[in-house]
Scaffold this motif. Structure first.
Motif, mmCIF file in Angstrom:
data_model
loop_
_atom_site.group_PDB
_atom_site.id
_atom_site.type_symbol
_atom_site.label_atom_id
_atom_site.label_comp_id
_atom_site.label_asym_id
_atom_site.label_seq_id
_atom_site.Cartn_x
_atom_site.Cartn_y
_atom_site.Cartn_z
ATOM 1 N N GLY A 231 0.795 -1.221 0.000
ATOM 2 C CA GLY A 231 0.000 0.000 0.000
ATOM 3 C C GLY A 231 0.822 1.262 0.000
ATOM 4 N N GLY A 232 0.366 2.203 -0.785
ATOM 5 C CA GLY A 232 1.013 3.499 -0.896
ATOM 6 C C GLY A 232 0.326 4.537 -0.032
ATOM 7 N N ASP A 233 0.394 5.778 -0.477
ATOM 8 C CA ASP A 233 -0.129 6.901 0.300
ATOM 9 C C ASP A 233 -1.632 6.800 0.560
ATOM 10 O OD1 ASP A 233 2.455 7.856 0.215
ATOM 11 O OD2 ASP A 233 2.034 9.431 -1.258
ATOM 12 N N ILE A 234 -2.392 6.419 -0.442
ATOM 13 C CA ILE A 234 -3.848 6.336 -0.277
ATOM 14 C C ILE A 234 -4.203 5.226 0.703
ATOM 15 C CG2 ILE A 234 -6.030 5.835 -1.453
ATOM 16 C CD1 ILE A 234 -4.773 7.244 -3.932
ATOM 17 N N ALA A 235 -3.562 4.071 0.558
ATOM 18 C CA ALA A 235 -3.806 2.961 1.493
ATOM 19 C C ALA A 235 -3.440 3.369 2.917
ATOM 20 C CB ALA A 235 -3.024 1.727 1.069
ATOM 21 N N ARG A 236 -2.338 4.102 3.077
ATOM 22 C CA ARG A 236 -1.932 4.574 4.400
ATOM 23 C C ARG A 236 -3.014 5.439 5.017
ATOM 24 N NH1 ARG A 236 1.999 8.746 3.463
ATOM 25 N NH2 ARG A 236 0.057 9.838 3.066
ATOM 26 N N ASP A 237 -3.557 6.363 4.237
ATOM 27 C CA ASP A 237 -4.598 7.258 4.745
ATOM 28 C C ASP A 237 -5.882 6.491 5.061
ATOM 29 O OD1 ASP A 237 -2.738 9.252 4.352
ATOM 30 O OD2 ASP A 237 -3.693 10.049 2.542
ATOM 31 N N GLU A 238 -6.247 5.543 4.207
ATOM 32 C CA GLU A 238 -7.439 4.730 4.455
ATOM 33 C C GLU A 238 -7.263 3.878 5.713
ATOM 34 O OE1 GLU A 238 -7.760 2.651 0.750
ATOM 35 O OE2 GLU A 238 -9.141 4.142 -0.086
ATOM 36 N N TYR A 239 -6.076 3.314 5.898
ATOM 37 C CA TYR A 239 -5.793 2.504 7.076
ATOM 38 C C TYR A 239 -5.935 3.355 8.340
ATOM 39 C CZ TYR A 239 -3.393 -0.806 10.141
ATOM 40 O OH TYR A 239 -3.086 -1.680 11.150
ATOM 41 N N ASP A 240 -5.336 4.526 8.324
ATOM 42 C CA ASP A 240 -5.394 5.424 9.481
ATOM 43 C C ASP A 240 -6.836 5.796 9.816
ATOM 44 O OD1 ASP A 240 -4.111 7.215 11.472
ATOM 45 O OD2 ASP A 240 -4.978 8.783 10.207
ATOM 46 N N TYR A 241 -7.611 6.131 8.810
ATOM 47 C CA TYR A 241 -9.008 6.506 9.019
ATOM 48 C C TYR A 241 -9.813 5.320 9.551
ATOM 49 C CZ TYR A 241 -13.657 8.366 7.994
ATOM 50 O OH TYR A 241 -14.965 8.799 8.088
ATOM 51 N N ALA A 242 -9.600 4.142 8.964
ATOM 52 C CA ALA A 242 -10.325 2.952 9.404
ATOM 53 C C ALA A 242 -9.967 2.605 10.847
ATOM 54 C CB ALA A 242 -9.996 1.779 8.480
ATOM 55 N N LYS A 243 -8.717 2.779 11.213
ATOM 56 C CA LYS A 243 -8.294 2.497 12.588
ATOM 57 C C LYS A 243 -9.008 3.437 13.558
ATOM 58 C CE LYS A 243 -4.292 1.450 15.359
ATOM 59 N NZ LYS A 243 -4.830 0.163 15.753
ATOM 60 N N LYS B 113 8.545 -1.128 0.087
ATOM 61 C CA LYS B 113 7.455 -1.647 0.910
ATOM 62 C C LYS B 113 6.243 -0.709 0.928
ATOM 63 C CE LYS B 113 9.743 -5.097 3.398
ATOM 64 N NZ LYS B 113 9.523 -6.214 2.531
ATOM 65 N N GLY B 114 6.433 0.560 0.597
ATOM 66 C CA GLY B 114 5.305 1.479 0.496
ATOM 67 C C GLY B 114 5.054 2.299 1.744
ATOM 68 N N SER B 115 4.239 3.319 1.579
ATOM 69 C CA SER B 115 3.933 4.273 2.641
ATOM 70 C C SER B 115 3.219 3.643 3.821
ATOM 71 C CB SER B 115 3.068 5.414 2.100
ATOM 72 O OG SER B 115 3.704 6.056 1.041
ATOM 73 N N LEU B 116 2.321 2.717 3.559
ATOM 74 C CA LEU B 116 1.580 2.091 4.652
ATOM 75 C C LEU B 116 2.517 1.290 5.547
ATOM 76 C CD1 LEU B 116 -0.898 1.386 6.263
ATOM 77 C CD2 LEU B 116 -1.514 -0.290 4.508
ATOM 78 N N TYR B 117 3.418 0.532 4.969
ATOM 79 C CA TYR B 117 4.389 -0.233 5.746
ATOM 80 C C TYR B 117 5.233 0.713 6.605
ATOM 81 C CZ TYR B 117 8.399 -3.126 6.907
ATOM 82 O OH TYR B 117 9.397 -3.780 7.587
ATOM 83 N N GLN B 118 5.729 1.782 6.018
ATOM 84 C CA GLN B 118 6.559 2.740 6.754
ATOM 85 C C GLN B 118 5.773 3.386 7.887
ATOM 86 O OE1 GLN B 118 8.126 5.320 3.719
ATOM 87 N NE2 GLN B 118 9.200 3.650 2.712
ATOM 88 N N TYR B 119 4.529 3.708 7.641
ATOM 89 C CA TYR B 119 3.649 4.291 8.660
ATOM 90 C C TYR B 119 3.483 3.328 9.834
ATOM 91 C CZ TYR B 119 -0.934 5.493 10.704
ATOM 92 O OH TYR B 119 -1.954 5.779 11.559
ATOM 93 N N LEU B 120 3.212 2.065 9.552
ATOM 94 C CA LEU B 120 3.026 1.078 10.605
ATOM 95 C C LEU B 120 4.311 0.819 11.380
ATOM 96 C CD1 LEU B 120 0.655 -1.399 8.772
ATOM 97 C CD2 LEU B 120 0.059 0.248 10.549
ATOM 98 N N GLU B 121 5.445 0.792 10.689
ATOM 99 C CA GLU B 121 6.724 0.603 11.365
ATOM 100 C C GLU B 121 7.031 1.778 12.289
ATOM 101 O OE1 GLU B 121 9.112 -2.060 11.306
ATOM 102 O OE2 GLU B 121 7.209 -2.957 10.681
ATOM 103 N N ALA B 122 6.727 2.984 11.863
ATOM 104 C CA ALA B 122 6.968 4.170 12.693
ATOM 105 C C ALA B 122 6.104 4.156 13.946
ATOM 106 C CB ALA B 122 6.711 5.434 11.879
ATOM 107 N N ARG B 123 4.905 3.611 13.855
ATOM 108 C CA ARG B 123 4.007 3.553 15.011
ATOM 109 C C ARG B 123 4.481 2.545 16.038
ATOM 110 N NH1 ARG B 123 -2.075 3.331 13.874
ATOM 111 N NH2 ARG B 123 -2.034 4.144 15.968
ATOM 112 N N LYS B 124 5.313 1.586 15.643
ATOM 113 C CA LYS B 124 5.828 0.584 16.578
ATOM 114 C C LYS B 124 6.847 1.186 17.541
ATOM 115 C CE LYS B 124 5.396 -3.478 13.617
ATOM 116 N NZ LYS B 124 6.172 -4.532 12.920
ATOM 117 N N LYS B 125 7.474 2.281 17.141
ATOM 118 C CA LYS B 125 8.556 2.875 17.945
ATOM 119 C C LYS B 125 8.043 3.725 19.062
ATOM 120 C CE LYS B 125 11.553 2.783 13.972
ATOM 121 N NZ LYS B 125 12.282 3.470 13.005
#
Length: 71
Positions: A13-25, A59-71
């Protein structure tokens, strides 16, 4: 799509998937994510068009977003 769904499955997932994931969460939706490389050629072309350096991680924006949230 997010509001109409109960469960969302993201494969890569790229930028749009990242934003959709965040909103859905934030809406409390059930989420599943499976890391997958983005298309290397398309990713490099996109960066070139934007005048950005070629990506070294596909890996895309969504992967990077999720990895950053783990820290």
């Amino acid at each position: 799509m997010v509001e109409a769904s109960d469960v969302l499955i993201f494969i890569g997932g790229g930028d749009i998937a990242r934003d959709e994931y965040d909103y859905a969460k934030r809406l409390g939706k059930q989420l599943h994510f499976e890391a997958a490389d983005m298309n290397h050629n398309l990713s490099m072309d996109k960066a070139r068009r934007k005048g950005e350096p070629a990506p070294s991680n596909f890996k895309g924006s969504l992967y990077q977003y999720l990895e950053a949230r783990k820290k």
